[in-house]
Design a protein around this motif. Structure first.
Motif, PDB file in Angstrom:
ATOM      1  N   UNK A  57       0.808  -1.170  -0.128  1.00  0.00           N
ATOM      2  CA  UNK A  57       0.069   0.028  -0.156  1.00  0.00           C
ATOM      3  C   UNK A  57       0.879   1.156  -0.016  1.00  0.00           C
ATOM      4  N   UNK A  58       0.530   2.108  -0.872  1.00  0.00           N
ATOM      5  CA  UNK A  58       1.671   3.328  -1.169  1.00  0.00           C
ATOM      6  C   UNK A  58       0.904   4.204   0.054  1.00  0.00           C
ATOM      7  N   UNK A  59       1.703   5.391   0.124  1.00  0.00           N
ATOM      8  CA  UNK A  59       1.458   6.390   1.124  1.00  0.00           C
ATOM      9  C   UNK A  59      -0.038   7.180   0.734  1.00  0.00           C
ATOM     10  N   UNK A  60      -0.237   7.454  -0.681  1.00  0.00           N
ATOM     11  CA  UNK A  60      -1.318   7.956  -1.118  1.00  0.00           C
ATOM     12  C   UNK A  60      -2.884   7.328  -0.716  1.00  0.00           C
ATOM     13  N   UNK A  61      -2.601   6.139  -0.812  1.00  0.00           N
ATOM     14  CA  UNK A  61      -3.679   5.178  -0.631  1.00  0.00           C
ATOM     15  C   UNK A  61      -3.834   5.003   0.872  1.00  0.00           C
ATOM     16  N   UNK A  62      -2.831   4.929   1.649  1.00  0.00           N
ATOM     17  CA  UNK A  62      -3.051   4.996   3.135  1.00  0.00           C
ATOM     18  C   UNK A  62      -3.453   6.410   3.579  1.00  0.00           C
ATOM     19  N   UNK A  63      -3.173   7.597   3.064  1.00  0.00           N
ATOM     20  CA  UNK A  63      -3.767   8.760   3.520  1.00  0.00           C
ATOM     21  C   UNK A  63      -5.106   8.956   3.152  1.00  0.00           C
ATOM     22  N   UNK A  64      -5.516   8.502   1.948  1.00  0.00           N
ATOM     23  CA  UNK A  64      -7.031   8.360   1.705  1.00  0.00           C
ATOM     24  C   UNK A  64      -7.852   7.705   2.770  1.00  0.00           C
ATOM     25  N   UNK A  65      -7.144   6.397   3.088  1.00  0.00           N
ATOM     26  CA  UNK A  65      -7.993   5.723   4.232  1.00  0.00           C
ATOM     27  C   UNK A  65      -8.168   6.521   5.275  1.00  0.00           C
ATOM     28  N   UNK A  66      -6.636   7.234   5.935  1.00  0.00           N
ATOM     29  CA  UNK A  66      -6.871   7.870   7.051  1.00  0.00           C
ATOM     30  C   UNK A  66      -7.914   9.079   7.131  1.00  0.00           C
ATOM     31  N   UNK A  67      -7.873   9.630   6.061  1.00  0.00           N
ATOM     32  CA  UNK A  67      -8.877  10.950   5.709  1.00  0.00           C
ATOM     33  C   UNK A  67     -10.047  10.448   6.048  1.00  0.00           C
ATOM     34  N   UNK A  68     -10.466   9.286   5.568  1.00  0.00           N
ATOM     35  CA  UNK A  68     -11.834   8.880   5.788  1.00  0.00           C
ATOM     36  C   UNK A  68     -12.102   8.296   7.135  1.00  0.00           C
ATOM     37  N   UNK A  69     -11.271   7.521   7.575  1.00  0.00           N
ATOM     38  CA  UNK A  69     -11.369   6.811   9.014  1.00  0.00           C
ATOM     39  C   UNK A  69     -11.071   7.708  10.184  1.00  0.00           C
ATOM     40  N   UNK A  70      -9.894   8.438   9.954  1.00  0.00           N
ATOM     41  CA  UNK A  70      -9.527   9.449  11.034  1.00  0.00           C
ATOM     42  C   UNK A  70      -9.234  10.785  10.511  1.00  0.00           C
ATOM     43  N   UNK A  71     -10.560  11.611  10.131  1.00  0.00           N
ATOM     44  CA  UNK A  71     -10.292  12.801   9.799  1.00  0.00           C
ATOM     45  C   UNK A  71      -9.588  13.777  10.371  1.00  0.00           C
ATOM     46  N   UNK A  72      -9.744  13.565  11.861  1.00  0.00           N
ATOM     47  CA  UNK A  72      -8.958  14.549  12.843  1.00  0.00           C
ATOM     48  C   UNK A  72      -7.328  14.479  12.539  1.00  0.00           C
ATOM     49  N   UNK A  73      -6.926  13.525  11.953  1.00  0.00           N
ATOM     50  CA  UNK A  73      -5.460  13.616  11.484  1.00  0.00           C
ATOM     51  C   UNK A  73      -5.041  14.533  10.510  1.00  0.00           C
ATOM     52  N   UNK A  74      -3.995  15.380  10.796  1.00  0.00           N
ATOM     53  CA  UNK A  74      -3.346  16.042   9.683  1.00  0.00           C
ATOM     54  C   UNK A  74      -2.303  15.245   9.179  1.00  0.00           C
ATOM     55  N   UNK A  75      -2.142  15.570   7.807  1.00  0.00           N
ATOM     56  CA  UNK A  75      -1.125  14.594   7.092  1.00  0.00           C
ATOM     57  C   UNK A  75      -0.025  15.394   6.203  1.00  0.00           C
ATOM     58  N   UNK A  76       1.350  15.181   6.234  1.00  0.00           N
ATOM     59  CA  UNK A  76       2.284  15.603   5.520  1.00  0.00           C
ATOM     60  C   UNK A  76       2.737  14.285   4.574  1.00  0.00           C
ATOM     61  N   UNK A  77       3.184  14.459   3.265  1.00  0.00           N
ATOM     62  CA  UNK A  77       3.532  13.446   2.252  1.00  0.00           C
ATOM     63  C   UNK A  77       5.012  13.946   2.099  1.00  0.00           C
ATOM     64  N   UNK A  78       5.825  12.631   1.961  1.00  0.00           N
ATOM     65  CA  UNK A  78       7.051  12.883   1.539  1.00  0.00           C
ATOM     66  C   UNK A  78       7.200  11.853   0.353  1.00  0.00           C
ATOM     67  N   UNK A  79       8.211  12.538  -0.768  1.00  0.00           N
ATOM     68  CA  UNK A  79       8.232  11.767  -2.032  1.00  0.00           C
ATOM     69  C   UNK A  79       9.504  12.076  -2.725  1.00  0.00           C
ATOM     70  N   UNK A  80       9.932  11.293  -3.387  1.00  0.00           N
ATOM     71  CA  UNK A  80      11.256  11.261  -4.135  1.00  0.00           C
ATOM     72  C   UNK A  80      11.153  12.236  -5.417  1.00  0.00           C
ATOM     73  N   UNK A  81       9.902  12.175  -5.849  1.00  0.00           N
ATOM     74  CA  UNK A  81       9.454  12.703  -7.358  1.00  0.00           C
ATOM     75  C   UNK A  81       8.403  13.891  -6.986  1.00  0.00           C
ATOM     76  N   UNK A  82       8.713  15.156  -7.718  1.00  0.00           N
ATOM     77  CA  UNK A  82       7.660  15.948  -7.826  1.00  0.00           C
ATOM     78  C   UNK A  82       6.608  15.737  -8.843  1.00  0.00           C
ATOM     79  N   UNK A  83       6.020  14.568  -8.868  1.00  0.00           N
ATOM     80  CA  UNK A  83       4.995  14.020  -9.832  1.00  0.00           C
ATOM     81  C   UNK A  83       3.594  14.791  -9.536  1.00  0.00           C
ATOM     82  N   UNK A  84       3.158  15.430 -10.714  1.00  0.00           N
ATOM     83  CA  UNK A  84       1.905  16.327 -10.881  1.00  0.00           C
ATOM     84  C   UNK A  84       0.766  15.471 -10.089  1.00  0.00           C
ATOM     85  N   UNK A  85       0.717  13.906 -10.663  1.00  0.00           N
ATOM     86  CA  UNK A  85      -0.501  13.165 -10.245  1.00  0.00           C
ATOM     87  C   UNK A  85      -0.242  12.721  -8.831  1.00  0.00           C
TER      88      UNK A  85
END
Length: 256
Positions: A60-88
């Motif tokens: 499970x990649x980080x984006x799928x995880x954060x989408x789950x967190x946003x639904x299940x635990x909406x009070x949690x804030x998130x910062x993403x880390x990536x090696x690539x500045x990919x627009x998608x």
């Protein structure tokens, strides 16, 4: 507050944990996970205030995880880390309402800036909640004189006495005096020093005690009289409040 750091690279994870003064930003506990399933397990046992999560992970990649967190635990804030500045990546991150994303290798000055931003947002949210609470209290005091509140509480108590044999719902009591559930529970506790549940249970035990002492009704009948159809539950509840089982209480205090 608690923060969860998620990265499948253990070296990067340990470096991130050690290089930031998390206490400075109000975090009392720093938790870690190396994959999505472990991160989900951490959420099940902890209230996470902020998650710092790598996007590129096996499984499970980080984006799928954060989408789950946003639904299940909406009070949690998130910062993403990536090696690539990919627009998608950016687009999906923004849809999940993350605070921001940062590139690897991590620029710790940039990260500290994001953490400061997070702290300001938390302080502002806490301030708004406190202001809302104070405003609500002032409105309550202005809208309803003390005598009115006492009259309403007497009305609620009278209803409880008349329906002690039945299941009593907060919604019914609130509708009786034309207020919402939360307001009723708040003013009832303020006026009586007890929650509604505590008050109703204590009245049931008081009435049952009186019947056990002064009547020859069966214990099953008395339990039913105070709204406890289940004998074993009534016995357990009665002993919790009096220290005696109903039979012991009758033997000790009942008429000879």
């Amino acid at each position: 507050m608690k923060i969860l750091l998620v990265d499948d690279e253990i070296v990067a994870l340990n470096a991130l944990k050690k290089r930031v003064d998390w206490v400075k930003y109000g975090f009392t506990e720093v938790l870690t996970a190396q994959d999505g399933s472990t991160a989900r397990a951490v959420f099940e046992k902890n209230r996470i205030d902020l998650m710092l999560c790598d996007i590129e992970m096996p499984g499970e990649d980080g984006l799928s995880l954060v989408e789950y967190i946003r639904t299940a635990y909406p009070q949690t804030a998130c910062i993403m880390v990536t090696c690539h500045a990919d627009f998608s990546y950016i687009k999906r991150s923004m849809k999940s309402q993350v605070i921001d994303y940062i590139l690897k290798p991590i620029d710790y000055e940039e990260l500290n800036g994001l953490l400061q931003q997070f702290c300001r947002q938390q302080e502002q949210a806490a301030a708004r909640q406190e202001i809302a609470r104070i405003v609500e209290q002032v409105q309550e005091q202005r809208e309803e004189p003390k005598d009115n509140q006492q009259n309403r509480m007497e009305c609620v108590k009278s209803y409880i006495e008349d329906h002690i044999r039945e299941k009593i719902y907060v919604e019914e009591l609130a509708a009786l005096i034309h207020v919402n559930d939360q307001y009723l529970m708040r003013i009832f506790k303020r006026e009586t020093g007890k929650s509604l549940t505590e008050y109703i249970t204590e009245r049931r035990i008081q009435i049952a005690s009186s019947l056990l002492k002064d009547s020859e009704y069966t214990i099953n009948f008395i339990a039913d009289c105070v709204g406890c159809e289940n004998y074993s539950y009534f016995t357990k509840l009665f002993k919790k409040y009096t220290g005696f089982t109903p039979r012991e209480y009758r033997n000790q205090f009942g008429k000879r």
